[in-house]
Design a protein around this motif. Structure first.
Motif, PDB file in Angstrom:
ATOM      1  N   VAL A 167       0.849  -1.204   0.000  1.00 40.55           N
ATOM      2  CA  VAL A 167       0.000   0.000   0.000  1.00 40.55           C
ATOM      3  C   VAL A 167       0.878   1.244   0.000  1.00 40.55           C
ATOM      4  CG1 VAL A 167      -1.749   1.283   1.309  1.00 40.55           C
ATOM      5  CG2 VAL A 167      -1.903  -1.217   1.127  1.00 40.55           C
ATOM      6  N   SER A 168       1.884   1.265   0.866  1.00 44.11           N
ATOM      7  CA  SER A 168       2.737   2.465   0.902  1.00 44.11           C
ATOM      8  C   SER A 168       3.607   2.553  -0.356  1.00 44.11           C
ATOM      9  CB  SER A 168       3.568   2.531   2.191  1.00 44.11           C
ATOM     10  OG  SER A 168       4.238   1.327   2.393  1.00 44.11           O
ATOM     11  N   LEU A 169       3.952   1.396  -0.927  1.00 45.51           N
ATOM     12  CA  LEU A 169       4.701   1.442  -2.192  1.00 45.51           C
ATOM     13  C   LEU A 169       3.872   2.138  -3.274  1.00 45.51           C
ATOM     14  CD1 LEU A 169       7.002   0.584  -4.171  1.00 45.51           C
ATOM     15  CD2 LEU A 169       5.743  -1.531  -4.529  1.00 45.51           C
ATOM     16  N   LEU A 170       2.607   1.728  -3.400  1.00 42.29           N
ATOM     17  CA  LEU A 170       1.746   2.347  -4.424  1.00 42.29           C
ATOM     18  C   LEU A 170       1.593   3.847  -4.192  1.00 42.29           C
ATOM     19  CD1 LEU A 170      -1.408   0.360  -5.545  1.00 42.29           C
ATOM     20  CD2 LEU A 170       0.761   0.758  -6.682  1.00 42.29           C
ATOM     21  N   ALA A 171       1.444   4.225  -2.921  1.00 38.91           N
ATOM     22  CA  ALA A 171       1.297   5.646  -2.600  1.00 38.91           C
ATOM     23  C   ALA A 171       2.562   6.407  -3.033  1.00 38.91           C
ATOM     24  CB  ALA A 171       1.040   5.820  -1.105  1.00 38.91           C
ATOM     25  N   THR A 172       3.733   5.813  -2.775  1.00 40.03           N
ATOM     26  CA  THR A 172       4.987   6.488  -3.139  1.00 40.03           C
ATOM     27  C   THR A 172       5.151   6.564  -4.656  1.00 40.03           C
ATOM     28  OG1 THR A 172       5.896   5.481  -1.154  1.00 40.03           O
ATOM     29  CG2 THR A 172       7.463   6.560  -2.608  1.00 40.03           C
ATOM     30  N   VAL A 173       4.783   5.467  -5.346  1.00 36.08           N
ATOM     31  CA  VAL A 173       4.863   5.489  -6.816  1.00 36.08           C
ATOM     32  C   VAL A 173       3.953   6.607  -7.337  1.00 36.08           C
ATOM     33  CG1 VAL A 173       4.313   4.194  -8.934  1.00 36.08           C
ATOM     34  CG2 VAL A 173       5.462   3.047  -7.038  1.00 36.08           C
ATOM     35  N   GLY A 174       2.741   6.702  -6.774  1.00 40.21           N
ATOM     36  CA  GLY A 174       1.796   7.748  -7.176  1.00 40.21           C
ATOM     37  C   GLY A 174       2.381   9.137  -6.958  1.00 40.21           C
ATOM     38  N   GLU A 175       3.042   9.295  -5.828  1.00 43.49           N
ATOM     39  CA  GLU A 175       3.652  10.587  -5.493  1.00 43.49           C
ATOM     40  C   GLU A 175       4.747  10.948  -6.506  1.00 43.49           C
ATOM     41  OE1 GLU A 175       3.842  10.794  -1.008  1.00 43.49           O
ATOM     42  OE2 GLU A 175       5.934  11.087  -1.664  1.00 43.49           O
ATOM     43  N   ARG A 176       5.644   9.955  -6.744  1.00 41.27           N
ATOM     44  CA  ARG A 176       6.772  10.190  -7.656  1.00 41.27           C
ATOM     45  C   ARG A 176       6.292  10.501  -9.073  1.00 41.27           C
ATOM     46  NH1 ARG A 176       9.212   9.882  -3.429  1.00 41.27           N
ATOM     47  NH2 ARG A 176      10.987   8.538  -2.935  1.00 41.27           N
ATOM     48  N   ARG A 177       5.158   9.880  -9.451  1.00 37.77           N
ATOM     49  CA  ARG A 177       4.663  10.043 -10.822  1.00 37.77           C
ATOM     50  C   ARG A 177       3.635  11.168 -10.941  1.00 37.77           C
ATOM     51  NH1 ARG A 177       6.549   5.553 -13.649  1.00 37.77           N
ATOM     52  NH2 ARG A 177       8.671   5.858 -12.958  1.00 37.77           N
ATOM     53  N   GLY A 178       3.360  11.859  -9.853  1.00 37.56           N
ATOM     54  CA  GLY A 178       2.379  12.956  -9.890  1.00 37.56           C
ATOM     55  C   GLY A 178       0.964  12.467 -10.176  1.00 37.56           C
ATOM     56  N   CYS A 179       0.631  11.244  -9.699  1.00 40.37           N
ATOM     57  CA  CYS A 179      -0.729  10.725  -9.922  1.00 40.37           C
ATOM     58  C   CYS A 179      -1.630  11.239  -8.793  1.00 40.37           C
ATOM     59  CB  CYS A 179      -0.749   9.196  -9.898  1.00 40.37           C
ATOM     60  SG  CYS A 179       0.432   8.423 -10.996  1.00 40.37           S
ATOM     61  N   ARG A 180      -2.362  12.309  -9.064  1.00 41.95           N
ATOM     62  CA  ARG A 180      -3.222  12.893  -8.018  1.00 41.95           C
ATOM     63  C   ARG A 180      -4.607  13.160  -8.574  1.00 41.95           C
ATOM     64  NH1 ARG A 180      -0.495  14.001  -3.505  1.00 41.95           N
ATOM     65  NH2 ARG A 180       1.765  14.166  -3.700  1.00 41.95           N
ATOM     66  N   VAL A 181      -5.609  13.017  -7.702  1.00 38.60           N
ATOM     67  CA  VAL A 181      -6.969  13.420  -8.077  1.00 38.60           C
ATOM     68  C   VAL A 181      -7.146  14.879  -7.658  1.00 38.60           C
ATOM     69  CG1 VAL A 181      -8.071  11.179  -8.003  1.00 38.60           C
ATOM     70  CG2 VAL A 181      -7.843  12.452  -5.901  1.00 38.60           C
ATOM     71  N   GLY A 219      -7.951  17.905  -5.564  1.00 35.35           N
ATOM     72  CA  GLY A 219      -7.903  17.988  -4.105  1.00 35.35           C
ATOM     73  C   GLY A 219      -6.559  17.503  -3.576  1.00 35.35           C
ATOM     74  N   GLY A 220      -5.743  16.912  -4.461  1.00 39.83           N
ATOM     75  CA  GLY A 220      -4.372  16.580  -4.082  1.00 39.83           C
ATOM     76  C   GLY A 220      -4.139  15.168  -3.583  1.00 39.83           C
ATOM     77  N   GLU A 221      -5.217  14.383  -3.351  1.00 44.25           N
ATOM     78  CA  GLU A 221      -5.031  12.986  -2.903  1.00 44.25           C
ATOM     79  C   GLU A 221      -4.347  12.168  -4.003  1.00 44.25           C
ATOM     80  OE1 GLU A 221      -7.003  10.947  -0.172  1.00 44.25           O
ATOM     81  OE2 GLU A 221      -6.250  12.830   0.684  1.00 44.25           O
ATOM     82  N   ILE A 222      -3.629  11.094  -3.590  1.00 46.79           N
ATOM     83  CA  ILE A 222      -3.006  10.201  -4.585  1.00 46.79           C
ATOM     84  C   ILE A 222      -4.109   9.462  -5.364  1.00 46.79           C
ATOM     85  CG2 ILE A 222      -1.586   8.122  -4.888  1.00 46.79           C
ATOM     86  CD1 ILE A 222       0.112  10.469  -4.061  1.00 46.79           C
ATOM     87  N   ASP A 223      -3.983   9.438  -6.680  1.00 38.74           N
ATOM     88  CA  ASP A 223      -4.907   8.661  -7.511  1.00 38.74           C
ATOM     89  C   ASP A 223      -4.380   7.225  -7.537  1.00 38.74           C
ATOM     90  OD1 ASP A 223      -6.238   7.385  -9.598  1.00 38.74           O
ATOM     91  OD2 ASP A 223      -6.519   9.256 -10.694  1.00 38.74           O
ATOM     92  N   ARG A 224      -4.978   6.367  -6.730  1.00 44.81           N
ATOM     93  CA  ARG A 224      -4.438   5.016  -6.528  1.00 44.81           C
ATOM     94  C   ARG A 224      -4.518   4.177  -7.806  1.00 44.81           C
ATOM     95  NH1 ARG A 224      -4.634   3.540  -0.859  1.00 44.81           N
ATOM     96  NH2 ARG A 224      -5.233   1.467  -1.492  1.00 44.81           N
ATOM     97  N   GLU A 225      -5.572   4.397  -8.590  1.00 45.41           N
ATOM     98  CA  GLU A 225      -5.680   3.607  -9.823  1.00 45.41           C
ATOM     99  C   GLU A 225      -4.569   3.996 -10.818  1.00 45.41           C
ATOM    100  OE1 GLU A 225      -9.558   2.993 -11.475  1.00 45.41           O
ATOM    101  OE2 GLU A 225      -8.693   2.523 -13.436  1.00 45.41           O
ATOM    102  N   LYS A 226      -4.333   5.299 -10.945  1.00 50.37           N
ATOM    103  CA  LYS A 226      -3.256   5.735 -11.857  1.00 50.37           C
ATOM    104  C   LYS A 226      -1.903   5.231 -11.370  1.00 50.37           C
ATOM    105  CE  LYS A 226      -4.648   9.811 -14.379  1.00 50.37           C
ATOM    106  NZ  LYS A 226      -4.834  11.241 -14.223  1.00 50.37           N
ATOM    107  N   ALA A 227      -1.708   5.270 -10.039  1.00 50.42           N
ATOM    108  CA  ALA A 227      -0.440   4.776  -9.481  1.00 50.42           C
ATOM    109  C   ALA A 227      -0.292   3.286  -9.784  1.00 50.42           C
ATOM    110  CB  ALA A 227      -0.407   5.025  -7.974  1.00 50.42           C
ATOM    111  N   ALA A 228      -1.409   2.545  -9.659  1.00 56.94           N
ATOM    112  CA  ALA A 228      -1.386   1.101  -9.942  1.00 56.94           C
ATOM    113  C   ALA A 228      -1.005   0.867 -11.401  1.00 56.94           C
ATOM    114  CB  ALA A 228      -2.759   0.496  -9.655  1.00 56.94           C
ATOM    115  N   LEU A 229      -1.605   1.636 -12.301  1.00 57.34           N
ATOM    116  CA  LEU A 229      -1.317   1.462 -13.730  1.00 57.34           C
ATOM    117  C   LEU A 229       0.137   1.812 -14.042  1.00 57.34           C
ATOM    118  CD1 LEU A 229      -4.701   2.776 -15.203  1.00 57.34           C
ATOM    119  CD2 LEU A 229      -3.876   0.404 -15.178  1.00 57.34           C
ATOM    120  N   ALA A 230       0.679   2.802 -13.324  1.00 60.13           N
ATOM    121  CA  ALA A 230       2.081   3.192 -13.550  1.00 60.13           C
ATOM    122  C   ALA A 230       3.019   2.053 -13.149  1.00 60.13           C
ATOM    123  CB  ALA A 230       2.404   4.459 -12.760  1.00 60.13           C
TER     124      ALA A 230
END
Ligand SMILES: Nc1nc2c(ncn2[C@@H]2O[C@H](COP(=O)(O)OP(=O)(O)OP(=O)(O)O)[C@@H](O)[C@H]2O)c(=O)[nH]1
Ligand SMILES: [Mg+2]
Length: 303
Positions: A235-249, A251-262
């Motif tokens: 879970v924290s790995l996906l959040a970090t990948v999302g952060e590094r890749r700028g995957c956000r919805v 409001g600024g939350e991490i877009d978990r689906e985009k992070a998963a696809l990345a």
């Protein structure tokens, strides 16, 4: 949620495959070198064994797989009766991978009785979707005769072509089977893009993949995403990948689906490095665990 995918056209494709197999001498079974047993369709094995046809297991996409795991899998398959195995890459040369052209000479060795101008060799390429069957067909014919694409179920009908000296090669549509027995296999297949997108939740698959990568390939993750994997879970790995890749919805939350696809895209393209999802050893451990669970669920009635 367990993954299952058996679209309607595959019932007809299976029937047609059984008909063609009756007239083929050797099955070239294309597997994904990163997950050979999970990508080994039991329905194809049953068809092949019914006709007692020898099998060349082709571990394709070896350029993306961990070379040590591939070497162990080749050893594993070469011990099976009426079978030989080779690792190849249809895309680029990769260490222990053989050139696709070696396939024909290996098939000849498996069916010596067809080494005769009056009885030329008939080879049939089979396998699950998206493992590179049509790419192999094109490589062997040295021209683009079959459509290829990075999604499952590109080929919808069989195609048989002449390879010279009367030898023929048949490309077939990718075949799945009605029930994937082990959930892990479903996740490995989905991560590797063998399963249609509608049957898959990317986040669930990426969590499975993330967990596996943290256990077995943490240094690759650390290098790709510049992160420290100590105490990290999927879970924290996906959040970090999302952060590094700028995957956000919004409001600024991490877009978990985009992070998963990345993460999935990086695994599929090889951007993470050479990764195998299973080895003969991890496979044996998984099967032993499944046996223990089955025994606990259905205890023997014998004393
Ligand atoms: N990295 C890598 N990619 C490959 C290799 N062989 C095929 N591919 C890619 O894998 C994808 C699927 O290839 P196809 O040849 O269409 O696969 P298929 O097994 O015919 O798929 P279906 O027709 O859907 O059953 C394409 O994007 C190919 O470029 C390989 O050895 N290495
Ligand atoms: Mg194809």
């Amino acid at each position: 949620m367990p993954i299952q995918w058996f679209p309607g056209h595959m019932t007809a494709a299976r029937k047609k495959a059984a008909e063609t197999l009756a007239r083929a001498d050797v099955v070239i079974e294309v597997l994904d070198a990163r997950l050979p047993e999970a990508s080994c369709n039991p329905m194809i094995r049953a068809l092949r064994e019914f006709r007692q046809r020898p099998c060349l297991k082709v571990l394709n996409k070896a350029d993306l797989a961990d070379p040590a795991a591939t070497a162990a899998w080749l050893e594993f398959y070469r011990q099976q009766p009426n079978t030989t195995a080779v690792a190849i890459s249809c895309k680029k040369s990769a260490g222990n991978a053989a050139p696709p052209a070696r396939i024909v000479s290996l098939c000849r060795q498996l069916a010596p009785h067809r080494n005769d101008p009056t009885k030329p060799l008939r080879m049939m390429i089979m396998g699950i979707p998206n493992v590179g069957k049509s790419t192999l067909m094109n490589a062997l014919l040295k021209k683009r005769v079959a459509a290829v694409g990075d999604e499952p179920a590109v080929t919808k009908s069989q195609q048989t072509l002449d390879l010279g000296k009367g030898m023929t090669l048949t490309d077939t549509p990718g075949l799945m089977w009605p029930k994937i027995e082990h959930d892990e296999d479903g996740y490995m297949l989905a991560a590797s893009h063998a399963i249609g997108v509608n049957a898959v939740l990317p986040e669930e698959v990426a969590l499975f993949l993330g967990d596996l990568l943290l256990t077995r390939y943490a240094p690759l993750l650390a290098a790709r995403y510049r992160l420290d994997t100590t105490n990290m879970d999927a879970v924290s790995l996906l959040a970090t990948v999302g952060e590094r890749r700028g995957c956000r919805v919004k409001g600024g939350e991490i877009d978990r689906e985009k992070a998963a696809l990345a993460l999935l895209a990086d695994y599929r393209s090889g951007a993470l490095g050479r990764v195998s999802l299973e080895t003969p050893e991890t496979r044996a451990q998984m099967l032993a665990k499944a046996d223990v669970t089955a025994d606990a669920t259905h205890p023997s009635t014998e004393d």
